[in-house]
Design a protein around this motif. Sequence first.
Motif, PDB file in Angstrom:
ATOM      1  N   LEU A  67     -56.955  82.044  14.580  1.00 55.91           N
ATOM      2  CA  LEU A  67     -56.508  81.117  14.726  1.00 55.91           C
ATOM      3  C   LEU A  67     -55.509  81.229  13.414  1.00 55.91           C
ATOM      4  O   LEU A  67     -56.686  81.211  12.276  1.00 55.91           O
ATOM      5  N   SER A  68     -54.527  80.884  13.131  1.00 56.82           N
ATOM      6  CA  SER A  68     -53.946  81.553  11.511  1.00 56.82           C
ATOM      7  C   SER A  68     -52.320  80.902  11.474  1.00 56.82           C
ATOM      8  O   SER A  68     -52.410  81.627  12.381  1.00 56.82           O
ATOM      9  N   PRO A  69     -51.580  80.484  10.459  1.00 60.07           N
ATOM     10  CA  PRO A  69     -50.545  80.647  10.702  1.00 60.07           C
ATOM     11  C   PRO A  69     -49.543  81.360  11.515  1.00 60.07           C
ATOM     12  O   PRO A  69     -48.636  81.453  11.040  1.00 60.07           O
ATOM     13  N   VAL A  96     -52.738  83.669  16.623  1.00 63.01           N
ATOM     14  CA  VAL A  96     -52.257  82.825  16.748  1.00 63.01           C
ATOM     15  C   VAL A  96     -51.980  81.927  16.496  1.00 63.01           C
ATOM     16  O   VAL A  96     -52.725  80.708  15.742  1.00 63.01           O
ATOM     17  N   GLU A 121     -59.246  79.047   2.678  1.00 64.71           N
ATOM     18  CA  GLU A 121     -57.368  79.792   2.605  1.00 64.71           C
ATOM     19  C   GLU A 121     -57.837  81.007   3.381  1.00 64.71           C
ATOM     20  O   GLU A 121     -56.803  81.679   3.332  1.00 64.71           O
ATOM     21  N   GLY A 166     -60.449  79.140  11.329  1.00 62.36           N
ATOM     22  CA  GLY A 166     -61.141  79.665  10.264  1.00 62.36           C
ATOM     23  C   GLY A 166     -60.638  78.511   9.303  1.00 62.36           C
ATOM     24  O   GLY A 166     -60.626  77.275   9.848  1.00 62.36           O
ATOM     25  N   ARG A 167     -61.162  78.405   7.823  1.00 61.98           N
ATOM     26  CA  ARG A 167     -61.332  77.068   7.440  1.00 61.98           C
ATOM     27  C   ARG A 167     -60.075  77.828   5.676  1.00 61.98           C
ATOM     28  O   ARG A 167     -60.903  78.765   4.463  1.00 61.98           O
ATOM     29  N   TYR A 220     -46.775  75.308  10.169  1.00 57.48           N
ATOM     30  CA  TYR A 220     -46.568  74.474   8.853  1.00 57.48           C
ATOM     31  C   TYR A 220     -48.147  74.952   9.284  1.00 57.48           C
ATOM     32  O   TYR A 220     -48.881  75.452  10.084  1.00 57.48           O
ATOM     33  N   VAL A 221     -49.115  73.947   8.250  1.00 53.48           N
ATOM     34  CA  VAL A 221     -50.369  74.959   7.691  1.00 53.48           C
ATOM     35  C   VAL A 221     -51.226  73.966   7.680  1.00 53.48           C
ATOM     36  O   VAL A 221     -50.986  72.764   7.275  1.00 53.48           O
ATOM     37  N   LEU A 222     -52.511  73.983   8.724  1.00 50.48           N
ATOM     38  CA  LEU A 222     -53.558  73.063   8.669  1.00 50.48           C
ATOM     39  C   LEU A 222     -54.448  73.201   7.452  1.00 50.48           C
ATOM     40  O   LEU A 222     -54.326  74.043   7.174  1.00 50.48           O
ATOM     41  N   ALA A 223     -55.381  72.329   7.748  1.00 52.70           N
ATOM     42  CA  ALA A 223     -56.021  73.185   6.932  1.00 52.70           C
ATOM     43  C   ALA A 223     -57.449  73.560   7.138  1.00 52.70           C
ATOM     44  O   ALA A 223     -58.717  74.044   6.256  1.00 52.70           O
ATOM     45  N   GLY A 224     -57.440  74.122   8.520  1.00 55.11           N
ATOM     46  CA  GLY A 224     -59.038  74.303   9.637  1.00 55.11           C
ATOM     47  C   GLY A 224     -58.258  74.899  10.838  1.00 55.11           C
ATOM     48  O   GLY A 224     -56.846  73.836  11.167  1.00 55.11           O
ATOM     49  N   GLY A 225     -58.787  75.751  11.475  1.00 58.42           N
ATOM     50  CA  GLY A 225     -58.409  76.005  12.936  1.00 58.42           C
ATOM     51  C   GLY A 225     -58.619  74.931  14.209  1.00 58.42           C
ATOM     52  O   GLY A 225     -58.638  75.716  14.893  1.00 58.42           O
ATOM     53  N   ILE A 244     -50.108  77.291  15.946  1.00 60.58           N
ATOM     54  CA  ILE A 244     -49.917  76.820  16.951  1.00 60.58           C
ATOM     55  C   ILE A 244     -48.155  76.417  16.484  1.00 60.58           C
ATOM     56  O   ILE A 244     -47.277  75.052  17.025  1.00 60.58           O
TER      57      ILE A 244
HETATM   58  N1  SAH Z   1     -53.968  81.036   3.298  1.00 61.91           N
HETATM   59  C1  SAH Z   1     -53.828  80.903   4.625  1.00 61.91           C
HETATM   60  C2  SAH Z   1     -53.605  79.455   5.070  1.00 61.91           C
HETATM   61  C3  SAH Z   1     -55.367  79.234   5.726  1.00 61.91           C
HETATM   62  S1  SAH Z   1     -55.132  78.182   6.501  1.00 61.91           S
HETATM   63  C4  SAH Z   1     -51.993  81.253   4.587  1.00 61.91           C
HETATM   64  O1  SAH Z   1     -51.514  80.654   3.880  1.00 61.91           O
HETATM   65  O2  SAH Z   1     -52.001  81.874   5.318  1.00 61.91           O
HETATM   66  C5  SAH Z   1     -56.454  77.677   7.047  1.00 61.91           C
HETATM   67  C6  SAH Z   1     -56.890  77.752   8.527  1.00 61.91           C
HETATM   68  O3  SAH Z   1     -55.873  76.806   9.080  1.00 61.91           O
HETATM   69  C7  SAH Z   1     -56.671  79.458   8.628  1.00 61.91           C
HETATM   70  O4  SAH Z   1     -57.365  80.296   8.490  1.00 61.91           O
HETATM   71  C8  SAH Z   1     -56.551  78.917  10.319  1.00 61.91           C
HETATM   72  O5  SAH Z   1     -57.347  79.241  11.440  1.00 61.91           O
HETATM   73  C9  SAH Z   1     -56.036  77.660  10.420  1.00 61.91           C
HETATM   74  N2  SAH Z   1     -54.996  77.010  10.310  1.00 61.91           N
HETATM   75  C10 SAH Z   1     -53.420  76.857   9.368  1.00 61.91           C
HETATM   76  N3  SAH Z   1     -52.699  76.490  10.197  1.00 61.91           N
HETATM   77  C11 SAH Z   1     -52.268  76.871  11.629  1.00 61.91           C
HETATM   78  C12 SAH Z   1     -52.094  76.908  12.062  1.00 61.91           C
HETATM   79  N4  SAH Z   1     -50.412  76.496  11.858  1.00 61.91           N
HETATM   80  N5  SAH Z   1     -52.060  77.699  13.249  1.00 61.91           N
HETATM   81  C13 SAH Z   1     -53.415  77.994  13.903  1.00 61.91           C
HETATM   82  N6  SAH Z   1     -53.979  77.909  12.560  1.00 61.91           N
HETATM   83  C14 SAH Z   1     -54.001  77.833  11.380  1.00 61.91           C
END
Ligand code: SAH
Length: 264
Positions: free
Chosen positions: A99-101, A143, A128, A125-126, A148-153, A145
């Motif tokens: 899971l990653s943005p 993948v 950064e 992930g969690r 936008y950026v969440l704090a974790g997967g 979702i």
């Molecule tokens: N620094 C990274 C963001 C990390 S956010 C960047 O800019 O790409 C921390 C974790 O939250 C990520 O490792 C991922 O597992 C999860 N996460 C954050 N946003 C997500 C998204 N839109 N879709 C899937 N996972 C997400």
Amino acid sequence: MSEETNVSSATPLLDVELVTLFPEMFDSFLAASLLGRAIENGIVRVNRTSPRDYAPGRHRQVDDSPYGGGPGMILRPEPVVAAIEAAEAERGRAFRLMLSPAGRLFDQAFAAELAGRGRLMLICGRYEGVDERVADLFADEIVSIGDYVLAGGEIAAAVIIEAVARLIPSVLGCEASTLDESFSAARLEYPQWTRPPTFRGLAVPDVLLSGNHAQVEGWRRLESLRRTQQRRPDLLLRHPVTDEEEALQGGGKDKRRKNPKKRT
Ligand code: SAH
């Protein structure tokens, strides 16, 4: 170390491995509603494995600062990989999603693809993010979702589990309802109503009370199209109006109410 959320020994139709530092975040999510029942019945199985349990030292540290500098912490590869390998050693290889943005955008077609795979691993992930080598070595897909950026997967993983599980026959209860709905045919779903026939001055459209199945069907298809045109014109760019829809639009003109009550 890794915890099973399943009481039945039947082979599950959807078998999910979660690799997460916060397995407890899934407790209520996995217990409630249709998914809770599917897990109880052994149709879905979800196992959770925490990299924390595989981190070395007294402090079980799972993260460290990024090479090259910058803010935040990065998940170290060893505990994450140890968790992945432990889960697979116990229960077998899974299709692994990181899971990653910065991943492929999750959508209904992707959900359908995953539903066909049967056994999935969702690596959360969690902070950064996760040391890039974990994705390089282990991810079958990366993948996201949404943009936008969440704090974790974890929440992203829950989204994927829910979207995929409800495509598994016998999870939803009424299988037909997944065929009809938003996105299945690149159209938003038509609006729906239930009792009472009038609520706060808004009446249910007459056609739905008519009992004329063909008419209802045509009306719904038009409403789907209309709603898609209004709310998601981008879907129409990729999937233009079909001949059939055009015919419906032409033939349906006088049947449609000129001033429909506001309901969208
Ligand atoms: N620094 C990274 C963001 C990390 S956010 C960047 O800019 O790409 C921390 C974790 O939250 C990520 O490792 C991922 O597992 C999860 N996460 C954050 N946003 C997500 C998204 N839109 N879709 C899937 N996972 C997400």
